[in-house]
Design a protein around this motif. Structure first.
Motif, PDB file in Angstrom:
ATOM      1  N   MET A 153       8.238  -2.203   6.671  1.00  0.00           N
ATOM      2  CA  MET A 153       7.511  -1.701   5.503  1.00  0.00           C
ATOM      3  C   MET A 153       8.130  -0.378   5.059  1.00  0.00           C
ATOM      4  O   MET A 153       8.311   0.536   5.858  1.00  0.00           O
ATOM      5  N   ALA A 154       8.443  -0.282   3.789  1.00  0.00           N
ATOM      6  CA  ALA A 154       9.101   0.905   3.260  1.00  0.00           C
ATOM      7  C   ALA A 154       8.119   2.072   3.186  1.00  0.00           C
ATOM      8  O   ALA A 154       6.917   1.902   2.986  1.00  0.00           O
ATOM      9  N   ILE A 155       8.660   3.283   3.349  1.00  0.00           N
ATOM     10  CA  ILE A 155       7.857   4.503   3.243  1.00  0.00           C
ATOM     11  C   ILE A 155       8.009   5.076   1.839  1.00  0.00           C
ATOM     12  O   ILE A 155       9.122   5.298   1.371  1.00  0.00           O
ATOM     13  N   GLY A 156       6.893   5.297   1.189  1.00  0.00           N
ATOM     14  CA  GLY A 156       6.913   5.860  -0.151  1.00  0.00           C
ATOM     15  C   GLY A 156       6.689   7.355  -0.121  1.00  0.00           C
ATOM     16  O   GLY A 156       6.989   8.031   0.859  1.00  0.00           O
ATOM     17  N   SER A 157       6.146   7.886  -1.197  1.00  0.00           N
ATOM     18  CA  SER A 157       5.808   9.311  -1.282  1.00  0.00           C
ATOM     19  C   SER A 157       4.410   9.424  -1.871  1.00  0.00           C
ATOM     20  O   SER A 157       3.902   8.486  -2.491  1.00  0.00           O
ATOM     21  N   SER A 158       3.798  10.580  -1.682  1.00  0.00           N
ATOM     22  CA  SER A 158       2.431  10.752  -2.170  1.00  0.00           C
ATOM     23  C   SER A 158       2.300  11.901  -3.164  1.00  0.00           C
ATOM     24  O   SER A 158       1.237  12.081  -3.753  1.00  0.00           O
ATOM     25  N   HIS A 159       3.366  12.664  -3.380  1.00  0.00           N
ATOM     26  CA  HIS A 159       3.260  13.826  -4.265  1.00  0.00           C
ATOM     27  C   HIS A 159       3.151  13.428  -5.734  1.00  0.00           C
ATOM     28  O   HIS A 159       2.699  14.222  -6.568  1.00  0.00           O
ATOM     29  N   ASP A 160       3.571  12.200  -6.063  1.00  0.00           N
ATOM     30  CA  ASP A 160       3.581  11.778  -7.459  1.00  0.00           C
ATOM     31  C   ASP A 160       2.562  10.678  -7.752  1.00  0.00           C
ATOM     32  O   ASP A 160       2.660   9.976  -8.752  1.00  0.00           O
ATOM     33  N   ARG A 211       5.046  -0.021  -0.621  1.00  0.00           N
ATOM     34  CA  ARG A 211       5.464   1.189   0.080  1.00  0.00           C
ATOM     35  C   ARG A 211       4.242   1.917   0.649  1.00  0.00           C
ATOM     36  O   ARG A 211       3.212   2.035  -0.026  1.00  0.00           O
ATOM     37  N   VAL A 212       4.388   2.417   1.860  1.00  0.00           N
ATOM     38  CA  VAL A 212       3.294   3.151   2.486  1.00  0.00           C
ATOM     39  C   VAL A 212       3.132   4.506   1.801  1.00  0.00           C
ATOM     40  O   VAL A 212       4.079   5.289   1.715  1.00  0.00           O
ATOM     41  N   ILE A 213       1.922   4.773   1.322  1.00  0.00           N
ATOM     42  CA  ILE A 213       1.659   6.060   0.665  1.00  0.00           C
ATOM     43  C   ILE A 213       0.590   6.866   1.397  1.00  0.00           C
ATOM     44  O   ILE A 213       0.308   8.005   1.035  1.00  0.00           O
ATOM     45  N   GLY A 214       0.000   6.284   2.442  1.00  0.00           N
ATOM     46  CA  GLY A 214      -1.026   7.006   3.180  1.00  0.00           C
ATOM     47  C   GLY A 214      -1.491   6.240   4.399  1.00  0.00           C
ATOM     48  O   GLY A 214      -1.086   5.094   4.631  1.00  0.00           O
ATOM     49  N   PHE A 229     -11.005   7.203   2.248  1.00  0.00           N
ATOM     50  CA  PHE A 229     -10.029   8.286   2.210  1.00  0.00           C
ATOM     51  C   PHE A 229      -8.824   7.956   3.079  1.00  0.00           C
ATOM     52  O   PHE A 229      -8.947   7.313   4.130  1.00  0.00           O
ATOM     53  N   ALA A 230      -7.664   8.434   2.637  1.00  0.00           N
ATOM     54  CA  ALA A 230      -6.420   8.228   3.383  1.00  0.00           C
ATOM     55  C   ALA A 230      -5.634   9.533   3.419  1.00  0.00           C
ATOM     56  O   ALA A 230      -5.635  10.292   2.443  1.00  0.00           O
ATOM     57  N   VAL A 231      -4.962   9.773   4.535  1.00  0.00           N
ATOM     58  CA  VAL A 231      -4.073  10.930   4.655  1.00  0.00           C
ATOM     59  C   VAL A 231      -2.776  10.603   3.915  1.00  0.00           C
ATOM     60  O   VAL A 231      -2.173   9.549   4.154  1.00  0.00           O
ATOM     61  N   PRO A 232      -2.320  11.459   2.999  1.00  0.00           N
ATOM     62  CA  PRO A 232      -1.082  11.184   2.261  1.00  0.00           C
ATOM     63  C   PRO A 232       0.130  11.065   3.176  1.00  0.00           C
ATOM     64  O   PRO A 232       0.227  11.755   4.194  1.00  0.00           O
ATOM     65  N   VAL A 233       1.056  10.210   2.812  1.00  0.00           N
ATOM     66  CA  VAL A 233       2.228   9.987   3.649  1.00  0.00           C
ATOM     67  C   VAL A 233       3.111  11.228   3.735  1.00  0.00           C
ATOM     68  O   VAL A 233       3.785  11.458   4.748  1.00  0.00           O
TER      69      VAL A 233
END
Length: 217
Positions: free
Chosen positions: A1-8, A73-76, A93-97
């Protein structure tokens, strides 16, 4: 599973939650991002900050599972729910990646999460009372620990007069150009750095604004 980003991430963006709610393996639920940068209390009385809020169904057993975007993509990481009954009520709720990517390497390296520090003692209530009296919004430096980064940078601790009033004090009002108006905000900003990083503190001292370089400990 690909890792994404959470800032955007954007509110309204489609997300999927994977987990094992109530022991039902590999369950998938869908929803959207309801809000960003949420803060909730933990069972230990502390706060958990910068969370992703989602209406994707999260129940006991989902914690630790991934929150993914529509591209897979995993975002959290699914973490908590808000519910009077203890079951899903539309708010999860989820912790951002991005937070996970910052924290996990420190856990691996040190066996615990090491926060970068200035080496000061502050007081939330006193900082708030100063503001209410027409003072400066920021973090009051109540004490400077000996040998700390703050001490090496020359930060000055508060001086308390005989009448109990503050005679003088450094007040931290910014970190690298970003405003600091509370202890929580200061901790939040410093948490984005690593031990050994240099930051520029904006300090209110004796009616003037000055900038001080500090290497975090």
């Amino acid at each position: 599973m690909a890792i994404g980003s959470s800032h955007d991430l954007k509110v309204g963006q489609k997300v999927l939650a994977i987990g094992n709610p109530f022991g039902l393996d590999y369950s998938l639920t869908g929803g959207v991002i309801s809000a960003l940068d949420r803060t909730i209390p933990s069972d230990e009385g502390r706060t958990i900050e910068h969370l992703i809020q989602t209406d994707a169904a999260i129940n006991p057993g989902n914690s630790g599972g991934p929150l993914i975007d529509s591209a897979g993509r995993v975002i959290g990481m699914n973490t908590a729910i808000f519910s009077p009954s203890g079951n899903f009520a539309g708010i999860g709720f989820a912790v951002p990646v991005d937070t996970i990517n910052r924290v996990v390497p420190r856990l691996i390296a040190y066996g615990r999460y090491v926060r970068p520090t200035l080496g000061i003692v502050t007081d939330r209530d006193l900082s708030r009372r100063l503001l209410e009296r027409g003072g400066v919004a920021g973090v009051l430096v109540l004490q400077v620990q000996e040998g700390s980064p703050a001490a090496r940078a020359g930060l000055k601790a508060a001086v308390i007069g005989r009448d109990g009033d503050l005679a003088a004090a450094d007040i931290i009002v910014g970190v690298d150009g970003r405003e600091v108006d509370s202890v929580e905000r200061l901790v939040e900003l410093l948490d984005a750095y690593r031990v050994g990083d240099k930051v520029i503190l904006r300090i209110h001292r004796d009616g003037q604004l000055i900038e001080v370089d500090v290497v975090l400990g």
